[in-house]
Design an enzyme around this catalytic site. Structure first.
Site, PDB file in Angstrom:
ATOM      1  N   ALA A 173     -20.672  77.405  -2.107  1.00 35.13           N
ATOM      2  CA  ALA A 173     -21.909  77.498  -1.325  1.00 35.13           C
ATOM      3  C   ALA A 173     -21.716  76.925   0.072  1.00 35.13           C
ATOM      4  O   ALA A 173     -22.109  77.538   1.072  1.00 35.13           O
ATOM      5  CB  ALA A 173     -23.040  76.778  -2.049  1.00 35.13           C
ATOM      6  N   GLU A 192     -17.374  66.827   3.394  1.00 32.42           N
ATOM      7  CA  GLU A 192     -16.994  66.853   1.976  1.00 32.42           C
ATOM      8  C   GLU A 192     -16.502  65.462   1.595  1.00 32.42           C
ATOM      9  O   GLU A 192     -15.666  64.881   2.280  1.00 32.42           O
ATOM     10  CB  GLU A 192     -15.895  67.909   1.762  1.00 32.42           C
ATOM     11  N   GLY A 205     -13.774  79.437 -13.079  1.00 35.64           N
ATOM     12  CA  GLY A 205     -12.987  80.512 -13.684  1.00 35.64           C
ATOM     13  C   GLY A 205     -12.701  81.721 -12.821  1.00 35.64           C
ATOM     14  O   GLY A 205     -12.023  82.648 -13.264  1.00 35.64           O
ATOM     15  N   ARG A 450     -23.825  82.444 -23.109  1.00 34.73           N
ATOM     16  CA  ARG A 450     -23.079  81.197 -23.292  1.00 34.73           C
ATOM     17  C   ARG A 450     -23.821  80.185 -24.156  1.00 34.73           C
ATOM     18  O   ARG A 450     -23.202  79.475 -24.955  1.00 34.73           O
ATOM     19  CB  ARG A 450     -22.782  80.577 -21.925  1.00 34.73           C
TER      20      ARG A 450
HETATM   21  P1  ADP Z   1     -21.228  74.939  -5.458  1.00 36.15           P
HETATM   22  O1  ADP Z   1     -20.581  75.824  -6.482  1.00 36.15           O
HETATM   23  O2  ADP Z   1     -22.707  74.897  -5.564  1.00 36.15           O
HETATM   24  O3  ADP Z   1     -20.728  75.216  -4.081  1.00 36.15           O
HETATM   25  P2  ADP Z   1     -19.379  72.735  -5.955  1.00 36.15           P
HETATM   26  O4  ADP Z   1     -19.522  71.726  -7.035  1.00 36.15           O
HETATM   27  O5  ADP Z   1     -18.265  73.681  -6.031  1.00 36.15           O
HETATM   28  O6  ADP Z   1     -20.799  73.437  -5.836  1.00 36.15           O
HETATM   29  O7  ADP Z   1     -19.212  71.987  -4.569  1.00 36.15           O
HETATM   30  C1  ADP Z   1     -20.013  70.909  -4.201  1.00 36.15           C
HETATM   31  C2  ADP Z   1     -19.200  70.020  -3.297  1.00 36.15           C
HETATM   32  O8  ADP Z   1     -20.049  69.032  -2.748  1.00 36.15           O
HETATM   33  C3  ADP Z   1     -18.079  69.288  -4.007  1.00 36.15           C
HETATM   34  O9  ADP Z   1     -16.879  69.521  -3.339  1.00 36.15           O
HETATM   35  C4  ADP Z   1     -18.493  67.833  -3.938  1.00 36.15           C
HETATM   36  O10 ADP Z   1     -17.388  66.958  -3.847  1.00 36.15           O
HETATM   37  C5  ADP Z   1     -19.325  67.823  -2.668  1.00 36.15           C
HETATM   38  N1  ADP Z   1     -20.285  66.706  -2.594  1.00 36.15           N
HETATM   39  C6  ADP Z   1     -21.117  66.285  -3.581  1.00 36.15           C
HETATM   40  N2  ADP Z   1     -21.836  65.222  -3.166  1.00 36.15           N
HETATM   41  C7  ADP Z   1     -21.454  64.972  -1.878  1.00 36.15           C
HETATM   42  C8  ADP Z   1     -21.816  63.975  -0.917  1.00 36.15           C
HETATM   43  N3  ADP Z   1     -22.706  63.019  -1.207  1.00 36.15           N
HETATM   44  N4  ADP Z   1     -21.221  64.031   0.307  1.00 36.15           N
HETATM   45  C9  ADP Z   1     -20.301  64.984   0.591  1.00 36.15           C
HETATM   46  N5  ADP Z   1     -19.894  65.911  -0.285  1.00 36.15           N
HETATM   47  C10 ADP Z   1     -20.462  65.924  -1.504  1.00 36.15           C
END
Ligand code: ADP
Length: 642
Positions: A173, A192, A205, A450
């Site tokens: 996202a 990130e 997956g 699922r």
């Molecule tokens: P989506 O599939 O919705 O994109 P993901 O779990 O693949 O979700 O990605 C979410 C990302 O956000 C992860 O890489 C996670 O480490 C990052 N993240 C979560 N909380 C924080 C935060 N407080 N600050 C910065 N990054 C964050």
């Protein structure tokens, strides 16, 4: 929507309780301070009144225009019953500059006594009691609390960094949102918290549902498949989530899925030559990336983000969202922790929250589903801890459907991980993969959703369960590559044997989390023979599985293969509520200006159960919308045209 409304009304109730019970410390409103009030003689006026009992002495300090202080000096009220009123009523009266504030529930006589004392003091000071009979405006009181609860009182005087659009979270996202915002003219920062972007998406997956694509016609021809449609994808998604998903968000996902898939393909994404129909889907629309992992997509998105000129900061964790005061207050930036210490970052046009779900946060998931305790593993990365969602709530965001948490039914039973081998059982039902329990018997309709497959596994004859397939499915299904099969056998994730009896022996040779299995080879052979008959007759009398002629294959020819599988906490379907433009809403349904969200951090797209392979299009498409809306205020044509 019933559940959604329920969770919203619970929050609303909580907010109201806070608003009503906790508003004593709020500053007098501008209205209270500014209204015309007849002059009073300043001084301290001591009044003796009756509350629950006689003889309550209240000292009221008045200035020329205001009630400055109310203090209950002595009293004989009932301890435990009147205590709250003795403290709260003076606070309420001063805050509202009114003697028509709400009485404290359960101690109305004490409350009324204090109100009478203040009225008497105003009269004694030569003021007009009527001037202080200002009826509290109920919604206003709530909004006042909302403001005090939701806003950051400490907006930075100066920002360390400034961008048009700030995106938090580098999964599907966030990568999509930052690319989209940058290609729509914004100066974009992606933050990130982990040392690398990719998040959970990286280890997902790599399966993507899209009713069409630039490859669809070729694959439909090759595999003898009926073409799919947007309407069917929408219908399956809504049904698969028990009609609890928001149809508008589902339409966004479905209409945008081919657009974003083609964009990925144009940027170099490679997919397997297959189009599958996994559990809950009734159209052939699921693509699998070449290595069967989400990182195939992340790599392409990283390239796109780089080319679009997005600034990426890793090891940068958002710790706070800044929102201006007022119910219409705008989200203006964030605070982050970095290796060099905390920094403030301005988001001039918008903040896109893409922080993912909370499957790895046992406490948070148990709050919503107590059964999901620490004994259950998760497929998620360690960063899936949900604090972004909590920070959004702190600035007033509503959440919905938080208790809808999905288990992935086919994770590695030893560690709960969803590796590329664990995707095979998911992709295989339409081709004819069979799931068996520890006794070698089928336990579910393999074409089921699922949640159904996970529950059936947990209720099956023991731990774990297995996917079984033969040479024909492997060779003709298209969703298992030669390299993958070899790697799976080498890693002991896929077992291989020349007969079904020998395959059961292979299964029995291993221990799964220290537990052994004693599957009967004869039982396994019997199950598969029976299933072969069902495939030939196009009818499954045991579980009612849909069998498509010319697509589902029998398991007749060896070698035979087995993959062990077991449920693992996978996807949190709940999250912040968004509009179809990805604007985050508050608990009153109003948009929080400047705050957008996409991906797993949002709720309401999938309903009770997300269909497998809908997560990537959901995250990518809503990320794309969020980036464009935040940067340019426009909608992508794939939904604007609808
Ligand atoms: P989506 O599939 O919705 O994109 P993901 O779990 O693949 O979700 O990605 C979410 C990302 O956000 C992860 O890489 C996670 O480490 C990052 N993240 C979560 N909380 C924080 C935060 N407080 N600050 C910065 N990054 C964050």
């Amino acid at each position: 929507m019933k559940r959604a409304l329920k969770s919203m009304s619970l929050l609303l109730a909580a907010a109201l309780a806070l608003a009503l019970g906790g508003c004593e410390n709020i500053k007098p409103t501008a209205k209270a301070q500014d209204r015309a009030v007849a002059s009073m003689k300043p001084g301290v006026y001591s009044q003796t009144v009756n509350g629950m009992h006689e003889g309550m002495v209240v000292e009221v300090t008045l200035s020329e225009k205001r009630i400055e202080k109310v203090l209950v000096k002595t009293q004989n009220e009932t301890a435990g019953v009147s205590d709250t009123a003795l403290v709260k009523m003076p606070e309420r009266i001063v805050a509202a500059q009114s003697i028509e504030v709400d009485v404290v529930a359960g101690s109305s006589r004490t409350s009324t006594g204090i109100l009478e004392a203040v009225a008497a003091a105003i009269a004694a000071a030569g003021g007009k009691v009527e001037d202080f009979k200002v009826a509290p405006e109920a919604p206003k009181a709530v909004i006042a609390k909302e403001e005090s609860a939701a806003v950051s009182s400490d907006l930075p005087a100066k920002w360390d960094l400034s961008y048009d659009v700030v995106v938090v979270g580098g999964g599907f996202a966030g990568l999509s949102a930052s690319h989209s915002a940058a290609t729509h003219g914004a100066k974009v920062l992606l933050v990130e918290k982990m040392p690398f972007v990719g998040g959970n998406s990286q280890i997902n997956g790599g399966v993507y549902a899209s009713y069409t694509s630039k490859l669809a016609a070729e694959y439909q021809k090759k595999f003898n498949l009926v073409p799919d449609s947007a309407e069917k994808h929408i219908a399956d998604t809504l049904k698969g989530g028990d009609y609890m998903g928001d149809p508008k968000l589902v339409k966004n996902m479905v209409y945008g899925a081919p657009f974003y898939l083609d964009l990925l393909l144009d940027n170099g994404l490679k997919v397997r030559e297959s189009l599958t129909r996994p559990g809950g889907h009734y159209g052939y629309r699921t693509y699998t990336t070449v290595n069967g992992v989400g990182s195939d997509i992340v790599q392409v998105q990283k390239k796109m983000v780089k080319e679009a000129g997005v600034k990426v900061m890793t090891e940068t964790k958002m710790t706070k969202i800044y929102r201006e005061a007022g119910a219409a207050g705008k989200v203006v930036g964030i605070r982050v922790d970095t290796a060099e210490g905390p920094k403030t970052i301005k988001a001039a046009k918008g903040l896109v929250l893409a922080t993912g779900g909370f499957s790895a946060n046992v406490e948070m998931r148990q709050k919503h589903v107590p059964a999901l305790d620490a004994t259950l593993p998760t497929t998620n990365h360690v960063g899936a801890t949900g604090e972004g969602l909590v920070m959004a709530q702190e600035v007033g965001a509503n959440t919905t459907q938080m208790s809808y948490i999905q288990l992935y039914p086919f994770a590695n039973p030893n560690d709960g991980v969803l590796d590329a081998f664990a995707v095979i059982p998911f992709s295989g039902p339409s081709a004819g993969i069979v799931y068996v329990d520890v006794n070698g018997r089928r336990y579910v309709n393999e074409g089921e959703r699922r949640d159904v497959c996970s529950k059936a596994a947990q209720d099956s004859a023991g731990f774990p369960t297995f996917s079984v397939f033969g040479e024909e499915i492997y060779r003709k299904g298209g969703f298992i590559t030669e390299e993958q099969l070899a790697a799976g056998i080498k890693a002991d994730r896929i077992f291989k044997a020349d007969s079904l009896e020998a395959l059961a022996a292979e299964i029995n040779k291993r221990a799964y989390k220290g537990k052994s299995v004693a599957m009967s080879g004869a039982a396994l052979a019997e199950t598969i023979a029976k299933h072969n008959g069902y495939v030939q007759n196009l009818k499954d009398p045991d579980f009612g599985k849909r069998i498509d002629k010319g697509v589902m294959m029998t398991i007749e020819k060896g070698p035979y293969y087995a993959i062990p599988q077991w449920p693992s906490v996978h996807h949190t379907m709940g999250g912040v509520t968004i509009t179809p433009k990805t604007e985050v809403q508050d608990v009153w349904g109003k948009v929080i200006p400047g705050l957008y969200a996409a991906g797993e951090v949002t709720g309401g797209v999938h309903g009770t159960n997300r269909l497998g392979s809908n997560a990537i299009p959901d995250a990518c498409v809503h990320g794309y919308i969020a980036g464009q809306v935040a940067a340019a205020g426009t909608l992508p044509s794939f939904i604007a045209d609808k």
